[in-house]
Design a protein around this motif. Structure first.
Motif, PDB file in Angstrom:
ATOM      1  N   PHE A   1       0.916  -1.075   0.168  1.00 26.88           N
ATOM      2  CA  PHE A   1       0.039   0.164  -0.021  1.00 26.88           C
ATOM      3  C   PHE A   1       0.877   1.376  -0.032  1.00 26.88           C
ATOM      4  CE2 PHE A   1      -2.047   3.425   2.435  1.00 26.88           C
ATOM      5  CZ  PHE A   1      -3.076   3.661   1.418  1.00 26.88           C
ATOM      6  N   ASP A   2       1.954   1.125   1.000  1.00 28.05           N
ATOM      7  CA  ASP A   2       2.735   2.529   1.085  1.00 28.05           C
ATOM      8  C   ASP A   2       3.548   2.750  -0.034  1.00 28.05           C
ATOM      9  OD1 ASP A   2       1.451   3.275   3.441  1.00 28.05           O
ATOM     10  OD2 ASP A   2       3.048   1.993   4.581  1.00 28.05           O
ATOM     11  N   ILE A   3       3.963   1.799  -0.866  1.00 19.04           N
ATOM     12  CA  ILE A   3       4.796   2.075  -2.031  1.00 19.04           C
ATOM     13  C   ILE A   3       4.092   2.047  -3.515  1.00 19.04           C
ATOM     14  CG2 ILE A   3       6.958   1.052  -0.947  1.00 19.04           C
ATOM     15  CD1 ILE A   3       6.054  -1.397  -2.413  1.00 19.04           C
ATOM     16  N   LEU A   4       2.427   2.272  -3.374  1.00 16.46           N
ATOM     17  CA  LEU A   4       2.023   2.460  -4.527  1.00 16.46           C
ATOM     18  C   LEU A   4       1.956   3.771  -5.163  1.00 16.46           C
ATOM     19  CD1 LEU A   4      -1.564   0.662  -3.671  1.00 16.46           C
ATOM     20  CD2 LEU A   4       0.460  -0.258  -5.059  1.00 16.46           C
ATOM     21  N   ASN A   5       1.618   4.286  -6.403  1.00 13.64           N
ATOM     22  CA  ASN A   5       1.985   5.478  -6.640  1.00 13.64           C
ATOM     23  C   ASN A   5       0.858   6.236  -6.223  1.00 13.64           C
ATOM     24  OD1 ASN A   5      -0.470   5.549  -8.500  1.00 13.64           O
ATOM     25  ND2 ASN A   5       0.730   4.588 -10.055  1.00 13.64           N
ATOM     26  N   LYS A   6       0.665   7.667  -6.167  1.00 15.58           N
ATOM     27  CA  LYS A   6      -0.083   8.534  -5.289  1.00 15.58           C
ATOM     28  C   LYS A   6      -1.629   8.178  -5.912  1.00 15.58           C
ATOM     29  CE  LYS A   6      -1.057  13.414  -3.923  1.00 15.58           C
ATOM     30  NZ  LYS A   6      -2.711  13.136  -4.208  1.00 15.58           N
ATOM     31  N   ASP A   7      -1.865   8.314  -7.097  1.00 17.35           N
ATOM     32  CA  ASP A   7      -3.010   8.006  -7.887  1.00 17.35           C
ATOM     33  C   ASP A   7      -3.602   6.654  -7.358  1.00 17.35           C
ATOM     34  OD1 ASP A   7      -2.800  10.475  -9.078  1.00 17.35           O
ATOM     35  OD2 ASP A   7      -2.171   9.453 -11.137  1.00 17.35           O
ATOM     36  N   GLN A   8      -2.926   5.754  -7.203  1.00 16.83           N
ATOM     37  CA  GLN A   8      -3.406   4.480  -6.710  1.00 16.83           C
ATOM     38  C   GLN A   8      -3.861   4.670  -5.327  1.00 16.83           C
ATOM     39  OE1 GLN A   8      -4.471   2.351  -8.973  1.00 16.83           O
ATOM     40  NE2 GLN A   8      -3.512   3.279 -10.581  1.00 16.83           N
ATOM     41  N   ILE A   9      -2.952   5.106  -4.477  1.00 15.38           N
ATOM     42  CA  ILE A   9      -3.364   5.242  -3.097  1.00 15.38           C
ATOM     43  C   ILE A   9      -4.455   6.163  -2.677  1.00 15.38           C
ATOM     44  CG2 ILE A   9      -2.565   6.310  -0.957  1.00 15.38           C
ATOM     45  CD1 ILE A   9       0.220   5.577  -1.643  1.00 15.38           C
ATOM     46  N   ASP A  10      -4.566   7.287  -3.259  1.00 14.81           N
ATOM     47  CA  ASP A  10      -5.731   8.069  -3.332  1.00 14.81           C
ATOM     48  C   ASP A  10      -7.185   7.340  -3.824  1.00 14.81           C
ATOM     49  OD1 ASP A  10      -4.294  10.125  -2.689  1.00 14.81           O
ATOM     50  OD2 ASP A  10      -4.163  11.132  -4.556  1.00 14.81           O
ATOM     51  N   TYR A  11      -7.019   6.383  -4.940  1.00 20.15           N
ATOM     52  CA  TYR A  11      -8.136   5.740  -5.274  1.00 20.15           C
ATOM     53  C   TYR A  11      -8.714   4.581  -4.280  1.00 20.15           C
ATOM     54  CZ  TYR A  11     -11.210   1.932  -7.136  1.00 20.15           C
ATOM     55  OH  TYR A  11     -12.108   1.000  -7.205  1.00 20.15           O
TER      56      TYR A  11
END
Length: 276
Positions: A53-63
């Motif tokens: 989770f913490d190393i996903l890109n920002k767009d994916q984390i926001d999603y």
């Protein structure tokens, strides 16, 4: 309110979510995410998955944060199941096949209950691809097989562990193997054989469960797990030492009350149910 009734009676409930373009893209992103260069198979060998989770890109984390909040808001029954429910943790888990854990499952791959809250909570399981027995489906048992003051005691596993020197593996003495569990509770088990679009709500503090045991080579498991808990949950900020508020006082008071209730039964996990 069907989910509320099922959670109160059985401890789990299944549902469907809409597979829109965003969910499909997120699933494709996670399924193609190569975490092998960042993680060894140590987590799998120790019975758990790798959380990316913490190393996903920002767009994916926001999603996935928006998805978690939406699940909480849409399922308004949760406010009747726990005191002031909030999204407390989001995990995006990837597991690969591992020779050692395939033969010798340990920890989360064995039947157990969580101890994240003295009260109930809900873990939401969202598979990102097809998951079956071969790549580690999640299994849960009806909570009525074992009351809160009872715990299942796998005599065969405990005997086996007496000759094991590894302290970490010896911790499995509080868990139950799949073979023994299914022998006794076969008709009370739900195996979450699932695909994208399926969703499972589980009170893992009350239900025995297991998952992530991949038994076939070259397979993997990718899943989102969202933990939704109330004011008394151990993941909550109210239990930080330097945090002071009315909510913290209330949480401590509620935990004190349920502890008294446990003592009325002899204490939490006080009665052993021997299985062999």
């Amino acid at each position: 309110m069907k989910h509320l009734s099922r959670l109160k009676l059985n401890g789990f409930s299944v549902d469907k979510i809409n597979i829109d373009t965003n969910l499909r893209k997120f699933a494709e992103y996670v399924n193609q995410f190569n975490h092998s260069k960042l993680f060894s198979n140590l987590r799998e060998q120790r019975g758990y998955s790798n959380d990316i989770f913490d190393i996903l890109n920002k767009d994916q984390i926001d999603y996935v944060k928006i998805l978690a909040d939406k699940i909480l808001s849409v399922n308004s029954w949760m406010k009747y199941f726990m005191f002031s429910p909030k999204v407390l943790q989001i995990q995006v888990l990837k597991s690969n096949y591992d020779d050692k854990s395939a033969i010798s499952p340990t920890h989360a791959m064995l039947w157990h209950r969580d101890a994240d809250d003295n009260f109930s909570h809900v873990k939401v399981f969202i598979p990102l691809h097809k998951i079956d027995k071969n790549n580690g489906f999640f299994s849960v048992a009806d909570k009525r097989i074992c009351k809160i003051h009872e715990k299942l005691n796998d005599l065969i596993l405990q005997k086996k562990l007496e000759s094991v020197s590894d302290d970490y593996v010896r911790e499995d003495s509080v868990r139950v193997t799949d073979e023994v569990f299914r022998k006794h509770f076969f008709n009370e088990i739900f195996d979450f054989e699932s695909d994208l679009g399926d969703i499972l709500f589980v009170d893992t503090n009350r239900c025995y469960h297991k998952g992530g045991h991949i038994i076939k080579k070259n397979l993997n498991r990718n899943i989102v797990i969202i933990t939704i808990g109330g004011i008394t949950h151990s993941f909550n900020k109210y239990f930080k030492a330097n945090y002071f508020s009315f909510a913290k006082i209330l949480a401590k008071f509620l935990n004190y009350l349920i502890t008294l209730k446990f003592y009325a039964y002899g204490g939490k996990n006080s009665k052993k149910i021997d299985l062999s």
